[in-house]
Every structure is written in C-alpha cells, then in structure tokens.
Enzyme design. Structure first.
Site, PDB file in Angstrom:
ATOM      1  N   PRO A  75       0.801  -1.223   0.000  1.00 54.31           N
ATOM      2  CA  PRO A  75       0.000   0.000   0.000  1.00 54.31           C
ATOM      3  C   PRO A  75       0.834   1.274   0.000  1.00 54.31           C
ATOM      4  O   PRO A  75       1.868   1.364   0.667  1.00 54.31           O
ATOM      5  CB  PRO A  75      -0.834  -0.114   1.279  1.00 54.31           C
ATOM      6  CG  PRO A  75      -0.140  -1.132   2.116  1.00 54.31           C
ATOM      7  CD  PRO A  75       0.509  -2.076   1.173  1.00 54.31           C
ATOM      8  N   ASN A  76       0.367   2.227  -0.804  1.00 54.70           N
ATOM      9  CA  ASN A  76       0.916   3.588  -0.899  1.00 54.70           C
ATOM     10  C   ASN A  76       2.245   3.691  -1.635  1.00 54.70           C
ATOM     11  O   ASN A  76       2.746   4.799  -1.839  1.00 54.70           O
ATOM     12  CB  ASN A  76       1.044   4.234   0.493  1.00 54.70           C
ATOM     13  CG  ASN A  76      -0.302   4.423   1.161  1.00 54.70           C
ATOM     14  OD1 ASN A  76      -1.219   4.965   0.558  1.00 54.70           O
ATOM     15  ND2 ASN A  76      -0.425   3.960   2.396  1.00 54.70           N
ATOM     16  N   ALA A 129       2.787  -0.848   4.979  1.00 59.42           N
ATOM     17  CA  ALA A 129       2.271  -0.944   6.347  1.00 59.42           C
ATOM     18  C   ALA A 129       1.888  -2.371   6.738  1.00 59.42           C
ATOM     19  O   ALA A 129       1.863  -2.702   7.929  1.00 59.42           O
ATOM     20  CB  ALA A 129       1.056  -0.027   6.503  1.00 59.42           C
ATOM     21  N   GLU A 168      12.870  -8.837   1.953  1.00 60.78           N
ATOM     22  CA  GLU A 168      11.981  -7.746   2.347  1.00 60.78           C
ATOM     23  C   GLU A 168      12.740  -6.435   2.215  1.00 60.78           C
ATOM     24  O   GLU A 168      13.875  -6.313   2.688  1.00 60.78           O
ATOM     25  CB  GLU A 168      11.518  -7.932   3.793  1.00 60.78           C
ATOM     26  CG  GLU A 168      10.604  -6.807   4.271  1.00 60.78           C
ATOM     27  CD  GLU A 168      10.181  -7.004   5.723  1.00 60.78           C
ATOM     28  OE1 GLU A 168       9.471  -7.984   5.997  1.00 60.78           O
ATOM     29  OE2 GLU A 168      10.585  -6.191   6.576  1.00 60.78           O
ATOM     30  N   TYR A 221      10.530   9.415   1.782  1.00 56.90           N
ATOM     31  CA  TYR A 221      10.594   8.455   0.685  1.00 56.90           C
ATOM     32  C   TYR A 221      11.203   9.020  -0.600  1.00 56.90           C
ATOM     33  O   TYR A 221      11.320   8.297  -1.589  1.00 56.90           O
ATOM     34  CB  TYR A 221       9.187   7.909   0.387  1.00 56.90           C
ATOM     35  CG  TYR A 221       8.580   7.204   1.571  1.00 56.90           C
ATOM     36  CD1 TYR A 221       9.022   5.952   1.957  1.00 56.90           C
ATOM     37  CD2 TYR A 221       7.570   7.808   2.332  1.00 56.90           C
ATOM     38  CE1 TYR A 221       8.478   5.300   3.049  1.00 56.90           C
ATOM     39  CE2 TYR A 221       7.016   7.154   3.424  1.00 56.90           C
ATOM     40  CZ  TYR A 221       7.475   5.916   3.786  1.00 56.90           C
ATOM     41  OH  TYR A 221       6.937   5.275   4.873  1.00 56.90           O
ATOM     42  N   ARG A 224      12.535   5.030  12.981  1.00 54.71           N
ATOM     43  CA  ARG A 224      11.264   5.748  12.892  1.00 54.71           C
ATOM     44  C   ARG A 224      10.360   5.375  14.075  1.00 54.71           C
ATOM     45  O   ARG A 224      10.844   4.959  15.124  1.00 54.71           O
ATOM     46  CB  ARG A 224      10.600   5.449  11.544  1.00 54.71           C
ATOM     47  CG  ARG A 224      11.466   5.923  10.350  1.00 54.71           C
ATOM     48  CD  ARG A 224      10.775   5.690   9.034  1.00 54.71           C
ATOM     49  NE  ARG A 224       9.546   6.493   8.937  1.00 54.71           N
ATOM     50  CZ  ARG A 224       8.640   6.337   7.990  1.00 54.71           C
ATOM     51  NH1 ARG A 224       8.802   5.377   7.074  1.00 54.71           N
ATOM     52  NH2 ARG A 224       7.551   7.100   7.957  1.00 54.71           N
ATOM     53  N   HIS A 283      12.652  -2.029   2.395  1.00 53.99           N
ATOM     54  CA  HIS A 283      12.012  -0.788   2.826  1.00 53.99           C
ATOM     55  C   HIS A 283      12.887   0.380   2.384  1.00 53.99           C
ATOM     56  O   HIS A 283      14.116   0.331   2.537  1.00 53.99           O
ATOM     57  CB  HIS A 283      11.814  -0.762   4.345  1.00 53.99           C
ATOM     58  CG  HIS A 283      10.899  -1.832   4.827  1.00 53.99           C
ATOM     59  ND1 HIS A 283       9.530  -1.744   4.689  1.00 53.99           N
ATOM     60  CD2 HIS A 283      11.154  -3.021   5.424  1.00 53.99           C
ATOM     61  CE1 HIS A 283       8.988  -2.841   5.183  1.00 53.99           C
ATOM     62  NE2 HIS A 283       9.943  -3.630   5.631  1.00 53.99           N
ATOM     63  N   ARG A 341       3.855  11.099  -1.488  1.00 53.76           N
ATOM     64  CA  ARG A 341       3.724  10.836  -0.054  1.00 53.76           C
ATOM     65  C   ARG A 341       5.035  11.113   0.686  1.00 53.76           C
ATOM     66  O   ARG A 341       6.078  10.574   0.329  1.00 53.76           O
ATOM     67  CB  ARG A 341       3.319   9.374   0.147  1.00 53.76           C
ATOM     68  CG  ARG A 341       3.266   8.912   1.574  1.00 53.76           C
ATOM     69  CD  ARG A 341       3.142   7.400   1.628  1.00 53.76           C
ATOM     70  NE  ARG A 341       3.184   6.920   3.002  1.00 53.76           N
ATOM     71  CZ  ARG A 341       3.644   5.741   3.350  1.00 53.76           C
ATOM     72  NH1 ARG A 341       4.134   4.925   2.434  1.00 53.76           N
ATOM     73  NH2 ARG A 341       3.641   5.383   4.621  1.00 53.76           N
ATOM     74  N   ASN A 392       8.126  -5.249  -0.740  1.00 48.02           N
ATOM     75  CA  ASN A 392       7.997  -4.116   0.167  1.00 48.02           C
ATOM     76  C   ASN A 392       6.538  -4.120   0.613  1.00 48.02           C
ATOM     77  O   ASN A 392       5.669  -3.602  -0.094  1.00 48.02           O
ATOM     78  CB  ASN A 392       8.342  -2.800  -0.523  1.00 48.02           C
ATOM     79  CG  ASN A 392       8.309  -1.619   0.428  1.00 48.02           C
ATOM     80  OD1 ASN A 392       7.680  -1.677   1.482  1.00 48.02           O
ATOM     81  ND2 ASN A 392       8.968  -0.535   0.044  1.00 48.02           N
TER      82      ASN A 392
END
Length: 315
Positions: free
Chosen positions: A181-182, A249, A270, A194, A279, A272, A189, A246
């Site tokens: 998502p996103n 969330a 995985e 990012y 964070r 990111h 965003r 990725n």
C-alpha cells in the site's frame, strides 16, 4: 534449465507438435499433445468430436484435462495444447499453474500457406480460410499473450533458432517485485522520508536492471492485502525464482501475507525505502521479515537493486 513443465501454445500451424518433439530430445523430457490425449480418451479424432458432439463439448473436455494435469504430481513434461485452448480464462489460469507457457506467435499468411491443403482442420473448412485464420488470430492473440511467459515469433525462422530462443528464455531468472500500500504514491507521499522520485521512476529502474542482468522481473503493486496474497500464491506455480517484497504498512501486522511468504521456498527479500529502525516504534516491528532470507532498509530505491542482486547471486 528450470525444472518445470513447458507448455507450447499458439495458433494451428505454428509448429507446436514439431517444436515439442524436437525439444523433447534436446531437454530429455517426455512430450504430450493434449489434443491426442483427448482423442485417446474419446476414441475418435478431433474432427469427429467437433462434427458429432460440437465445439462446446470439446472445449469442456479440454478444461477437464487441464484441470487433471495441473493437479497431478509427476515428472516434468512438455505439453502441446490446442490452438483454441487459451481462449477460456479458466484454461489460461490452469496453463499458468501447469508450467512455463510458450506462445509460438505466427502470422495469418504463414498459417494459410502451411495449412491450405489440410482437410483435417474443422475450423478451416469454409469458403474463405485465410479470412477465417485472420479473424481467429485477431480474436485469440490477447488470450495467448496474457498467459505467455515466453513469446517466440516463428515466421521464416529455422527450427534450430526457435529451439535456441526457447532454451535461452528458459534459462532466464524470473523475479517478482511486490509493492504494498501507498508505494504507488512515491513522489507524492512524505517526500522527506521516501524521496521525490515517482513510482514510474522505480519501475523504469527495475526494468533497466532486468535488461542489464538478462533476467525477467515482473512488478506488482496493490493497496489490498488479499490481492498481494493472491499474487504470492500465483508465484508458487508460475516458475518465479525469487521475490522482492515491500509490504508497506502490512509489514507490521499482516500475518496473512507472512503465511503466504512462508509457503514459498524461493529466495525472498523484504525491502524498505526508509530506515524503519529509526522511525516510530510500530515501524520497527516486521512480522514478514522472519520468513524472508534477507531484510534491506534505509537504502532508498537503491535497496531494490541490492535485493535483486542478492537473489540473482543465490544460484
């Protein structure tokens, strides 16, 4: 060469039977023609099935056979399937599940020259066979393409070159990049986190990497958990050699995606874009990382390329 079934599709006259036999010798794999399998089951020729029972009956038998083959546990084989087989959406899904699908693409004029004196093709027994061929190829091309893993043009190509092209494509590593998502909102965003490059920039970067490494890399993005799970399950059947994911969330709470990843034994990384360890507290938790071989974070978009390199170097 990958240990997977090889499925030859294409219009009548594209050479599926001949290519299948030649590949069988080269790859030391048994070859089966699904039309012949149906003929043996029915005890009659395809032309007789069409004449006596109709095309709908024959298509039902095609789907029934593919369903059985996709559920069988047996050694790898080469399958040559009928020209109309991929038209049915269920058949396309079954073909993808059965193995690596090769579309032998051919032009109508070539088909006509090869088959103009062949009286055993029920669909060509008409006043204008060339027109019928053009009509059928136009109607079927999208179906052929949508299920093909490999496309080989066969017009004016020697058999040896066709075989070499198929073998070369079979040797390519097939990777899947999944974005959650996103990720499609890159460049929109939280640019401070990012970056300013948009999603198309990421896609172009990945495809450039595919060309440089002579690999096949498919990219899938969804904002929906179920769609991501469905695509991961497809990867179990479609010959995918490695997965870069990725989860966005979903990283922090999707046990469903975690379980889908755990079901697939190919190398998985995985990724990111940001440093999730620096964070918010909830971002430091990954339920998917434990079922992946590696986790890369904080390297920006470059992390995708690092993940791809990691998988390619696992061979």
């Amino acid at each position: 060469m990958k240990e997977t079934n090889l499925i030859l599709t294409g219009f009548m006259g594209s050479g599926k039977t001949s290519v299948g036999v030649k590949l069988s010798y080269r790859l030391k794999m048994p070859v089966e023609d699904t039309d012949k399998l149906i003929e043996r089951r029915e005890g009659r020729r395809i032309s007789d099935i069409f004449a006596q029972s109709g095309e709908t009956y024959f298509r039902e038998k095609e789907t029934e056979l593919l369903r059985e083959l996709s559920e069988k546990q047996q050694g790898v084989r080469i399958y040559s399937v009928g020209g109309g087989t991929p038209v049915n959406p269920e058949n396309r899904a079954l073909l993808k599940r059965l193995g690596t699908v090769v579309w032998l693409r051919i032009q109508p004029e070539t088909v006509y020259e090869r088959l103009k004196n062949d009286t055993t093709r029920p669909l060509l027994q008409c006043d204008d066979p060339l027109g019928k061929i053009r009509e059928l190829i136009a109607a079927r091309s999208e179906a052929y393409e949508s299920c093909a893993d490999i496309i080989v043009d066969v017009d004016d190509i020697e058999m040896e070159e066709i075989l070499r092209r198929i073998e070369r494509e079979m040797k390519k590593m097939k990777l899947l990049v999944i974005n959650g998502p996103n990720l499609n909102f890159l460049g929109i965003r939280e640019k401070s986190v990012y970056g300013t490059q948009d999603y198309q920039y990421l896609l172009d970067m990945i495809q450039k990497k595919a060309r440089e490494t002579d690999s096949e890399i498919q990219v899938f993005q969804s904002n929906h958990e179920g769609a991501i799970i469905d695509r991961l399950q497809e990867a179990y059947f479609d010959g995918t050699d490695g997965i870069v994911i990725n989860p966005g969330a979903f990283t922090h709470y999707s046990y469903a995606i975690r379980d889908a990843l755990a079901s697939i034994t190919v190398p998985k990384v995985e990724i990111h874009i940001s440093d999730i360890t620096a964070r918010e507290e909830f971002r430091k938790i990954s339920v998917t990382a434990p079922v992946c071989d590696k986790q890369i974070y904080g390297k920006g978009l470059e992390g995708y390329l690092m993940a791809i390199d990691y998988i390619l170097n696992q061979e």
